[in-house]
Design an enzyme around this catalytic site. Structure first.
Site, mmCIF file in Angstrom:
data_model
loop_
_atom_site.group_PDB
_atom_site.id
_atom_site.type_symbol
_atom_site.label_atom_id
_atom_site.label_comp_id
_atom_site.label_asym_id
_atom_site.label_seq_id
_atom_site.Cartn_x
_atom_site.Cartn_y
_atom_site.Cartn_z
ATOM 1 N N ALA A 157 0.855 -1.176 0.000
ATOM 2 C CA ALA A 157 0.000 0.000 0.000
ATOM 3 C C ALA A 157 0.899 1.237 0.000
ATOM 4 O O ALA A 157 2.048 1.137 0.379
ATOM 5 C CB ALA A 157 -0.878 -0.006 1.234
ATOM 6 N N THR A 158 0.381 2.385 -0.376
ATOM 7 C CA THR A 158 1.291 3.474 -0.677
ATOM 8 C C THR A 158 1.180 4.817 0.035
ATOM 9 O O THR A 158 1.729 4.932 1.106
ATOM 10 C CB THR A 158 1.382 3.620 -2.191
ATOM 11 O OG1 THR A 158 0.120 3.253 -2.718
ATOM 12 C CG2 THR A 158 2.425 2.706 -2.726
ATOM 13 N N THR A 159 0.523 5.839 -0.530
ATOM 14 C CA THR A 159 0.660 7.155 0.122
ATOM 15 C C THR A 159 -0.441 7.452 1.153
ATOM 16 O O THR A 159 -1.623 7.356 0.841
ATOM 17 C CB THR A 159 0.684 8.288 -0.935
ATOM 18 O OG1 THR A 159 1.703 7.991 -1.840
ATOM 19 C CG2 THR A 159 0.941 9.635 -0.288
ATOM 20 N N ALA A 215 3.336 3.666 -7.641
ATOM 21 C CA ALA A 215 2.585 2.789 -6.740
ATOM 22 C C ALA A 215 1.460 3.506 -6.012
ATOM 23 O O ALA A 215 0.715 2.906 -5.255
ATOM 24 C CB ALA A 215 3.534 2.165 -5.726
#
Lengths: 261, 267
Positions: B44-46, B219
Site C-alpha cells: 500500500a502506498t501514500t 505505486a
C-alpha cells in the site's frame, strides 16, 4: 475413629440454593424491558462508577445483580469471549444466545461442583433489527436460563416488582413510558427512587454498530419529566453510600449466609 | 469456543493482543519464511495527516501493488481507529489490514473491559507495540508503517503520530506523510501548511498532496474517474471521525486537475 459427615445430596443442593437466593435477594434490583426502539435496562445503583449494566458487543448488553466481584468477572469474560469470536469469525456471528448458554454452563458448573455457588443473577440482552429480534436472557445462580420477550426483573423483591411491571407493560411503548414504569416498579408504592440512585442504559435499535448507550442523570431526569436539579446528588449526612455497586456492603461474608439476617 | 475464564494472575487484562496470545491465536506469529521473493507481496502506498484548526485531516490513496502490477484499486488505507482517532498504513497490505483490525479491536476491547477509553497517547503506544510484534515479519520484507492521528480531548487539539517499522513512535507537530509517495506528499504539504488552517484549506492541501504523490509515484493511485474510485479523505475533530463523501472528494480533485490544466500542464 471419627465418622465423616454425611449430608444428603438433596439437602446439600437446597442449602446452596437457599444461600445463593438469600444473598441475591439482598441486592438492589434491576429491570430490563423492550421498548419501541430497543431495550431499556434500569437498575437501582447508588454508585456512579461501579456499573451493574455494561456493554458486551455491538448489540449485546450485560447486567448483573448480587456480588459485584463475581458478576464483574463474568462481564469481563463475556467481553473477552465476544471480541475474540468477532475477530475469528465476523461481527455478525457474535450473538446473545451462545453467550447466555456459556454463562449458564459456567454458573451451573460452579453451583454443582464448588462449595460456594455464585451469588449472582445476570442478564444478557440483544437488540434485533426489528422488535421480533429482541432477546433477553435471564440466568439464575444455578445456571438455569429464562428467555424473556417482554421484560425481566433481577435481584431483591423480584416477584413484587414483576407484578407491578406486568401491569404497566405495553408492547411497543415509548422510552419515556418504559423508563417511568420501570422506576415506579423498582421503587414500589412507598418510595420514589431519586435519579442519582438509578443506573440507566439502552440498546438502541437504530445505531449502525455499537448500540449500547449509558443515559446520564440529567438525561434520565429529563426523560422522567423531572427538573434538572433532580439529577444532583443530595448530600445527606445520615446516608452513607454503600461500596461496590451498593452490593458488597450489604452482603455477609461467604459462609456467614446461614446466620439469620 | 468456550467462555474464557482466567485466574486473576493469568488474566490478560484489557489487552486484546495478549488475550489472543493466551488463547493461542497470535495474529502476528508468522512461521519462519524462506525466500521472501517466492511470494508476491502487495504494497500500500501514500498516506498523509495534516493538523488544522479543529483537528486533523487524514488522507490516503486506494491502490495496492504487487511488484509492478496493480493488485487492488479500492483499498481502504485510512480507517477510523475509534470514535475520535484514525489510523492509516503503508506497506505490506495483508499484514497492515490485520494490524489495523487488531488495533481497532484493542481500543474497543479496552474501553469495554475498563469502562473508559484509552488516552490518545496510550492509543499511539498500543499501535507501537503491535508494530513491535510484527518485527520478525518486517525483517523478512513484510514491512508496515502506520500513521495515527486523533483528537485529544484533554489538550483540545488534533495530534499526529508517525512510526517506523520497529515500533518507534514520533509525534509530529504539523503534518506527516508516509509510504512510497510520502516524500512528494510531504513536500506539497510543507509548501501549503500554516498554523490555524481551516477545514476547507486543509482538505484541499491533502487532496493536492495525494495528487502530486500519484503524479510522481507509480505505486500511488490517483483519482480513478473511469471507475469512480477516489482517495479516502477524513477529518477528525471533537465531533469524531468523519469521512468526506466521495462526491466531495471527486469535486476537489476535479478542481485541482482544472487548475493544473489551465497552467498548461499535461495530465
Amino acid at each position: 475413629m471419627s465418622m465423616p459427615f454425611y449430608v444428603a445430596p438433596e439437602q446439600f443442593m437446597k442449602d446452596k440454593a437457599d444461600f445463593a437466593r438469600k444473598n441475591i435477594a439482598r441486592g438492589r434490583p434491576l429491570i430490563a424491558a423492550t421498548y419501541a426502539d430497543g431495550i431499556l435496562i434500569c437498575a437501582e445503583n447508588t454508585s456512579k462508577t461501579l456499573h451493574k449494566v455494561s456493554e458486551i458487543y455491538d448489540r449485546i448488553a450485560f447486567a448483573g445483580v448480587g456480588r459485584y466481584n463475581e458478576f464483574d468477572q463474568l462481564r469481563r469474560s463475556g467481553v473477552q469471549y465476544a471480541d475474540v469470536k468477532g475477530f475469528q469469525f465476523s461481527r455478525e456471528d457474535v450473538d446473545a444466545r451462545s453467550l447466555a448458554n456459556l454463562y449458564a454452563q459456567h454458573i451451573g458448573n460452579v453451583f454443582t461442583h464448588e462449595m460456594k455457588p455464585l451469588e449472582v443473577e445476570i442478564l444478557v440482552a440483544e437488540v434485533g433489527v426489528d422488535s421480533s429480534g429482541d432477546q433477553i436472557f435471564h440466568i439464575l445462580y444455578d445456571g438455569s436460563v429464562v428467555d424473556e420477550d417482554r421484560f425481566s426483573v433481577l435481584g431483591g423483591e423480584a416477584e413484587a416488582i414483576t407484578s407491578r411491571m406486568a401491569l404497566a407493560y405495553t408492547p411497543g411503548w415509548s422510552l419515556t413510558d418504559a423508563l417511568k414504569a420501570a422506576t415506579a416498579a423498582l421503587g414500589g408504592p412507598d418510595q420514589v427512587l431519586a435519579v442519582p440512585d438509578l443506573e440507566v442504559a439502552l440498546l438502541i435499535r437504530t445505531e449502525s454498530r455499537r448500540a449500547f448507550r449509558r443515559i446520564e442523570d440529567t438525561e434520565t431526569a429529563e426523560l422522567l419529566g423531572l427538573p434538572a436539579e433532580a439529577a444532583e446528588v443530595v448530600a445527606d449526612a445520615g446516608q452513607t453510600k454503600p461500596g461496590a455497586g451498593g452490593e458488597l456492603a450489604d452482603l455477609p461474608e461467604p459462609g456467614a449466609g446461614d446466620t439469620p439476617a | 469456543m468456550t467462555l474464557p475464564l482466567f485466574r486473576p494472575e493469568d488474566d490478560p487484562g484489557p489487552n486484546f493482543l495478549n488475550l489472543l496470545r493466551k488463547l493461542g491465536q497470535d495474529p502476528f506469529a508468522g512461521p519462519e519464511l524462506g525466500d521472501k521473493r517466492a511470494v508476491e507481496i502487495t504494497h500500500a502506498t501514500t498516506i498523509a495527516a495534516i493538523r488544522y484548526a479543529d483537528g486533523v485531516v487524514m488522507a490516503g490513496d486506494r491502490r495496492a501493488t504487487a511488484g509492478s502490477s496493480i493488485a487492488h484499486r479500492a483499498m481502504e488505507k485510512v480507517q477510523p481507529a475509534d470514535r475520535h482517532s484514525g489510523v492509516a498504513f503503508a506497506g505490506s497490505a495483508g499484514i497492515g489490514m490485520e494490524m489495523v483490525r487488531v488495533f481497532q479491536l484493542q481500543l474497543e476491547h479496552y474501553e469495554k473491559v475498563e469502562g473508559s477509553a484509552v488516552s490518545l497517547e496510550g492509543k499511539a503506544n498500543q499501535l507501537s507495540q503491535l508494530l513491535k510484534s510484527n518485527l520478525a515479519m518486517a525483517m523478512q520484507g513484510f514491512v508496515v508503517v502506520p500513521l495515527f492521528a486523533g483528537y485529544d480531548h484533554r489538550q483540545k487539539r488534533g495530534r499526529i503520530f508517525s512510526f517506523d517499522p520497529t515500533g518507534g513512535r514520533y509525534e509530529e507537530t504539523e503534518f506527516h506523510a508516509d509510504g512510497s509517495g510520502g516524500r512528494d506528499a510531504r513536500t506539497t504539504i510543507k509548501l501549503g501548511w500554516r498554523e490555524g488552517l481551516d477545514r476547507n484549506s486543509a482538505v484541499e492541501l491533502a487532496v493536492q498532496a495525494l495528487y502530486e504523490a500519484a503524479d510522481e509515484d507509480s505505486a500511488t493511485g490517483g483519482p480513478d474517474t473511469v471507475r469512480g474510485i477516489y482517495p479516502t479523505v477524513a477529518t477528525i475533530t471533537i465531533a469524531g471521525f468523519e469521512r468526506l463523501a466521495e462526491s466531495d472528494v471527486a469535486e476537489r480533485f476535479a478542481s485541482v486537475i482544472a487548475a493544473k490544466s489551465r497552467k498548461g500542464l499535461s495530465l
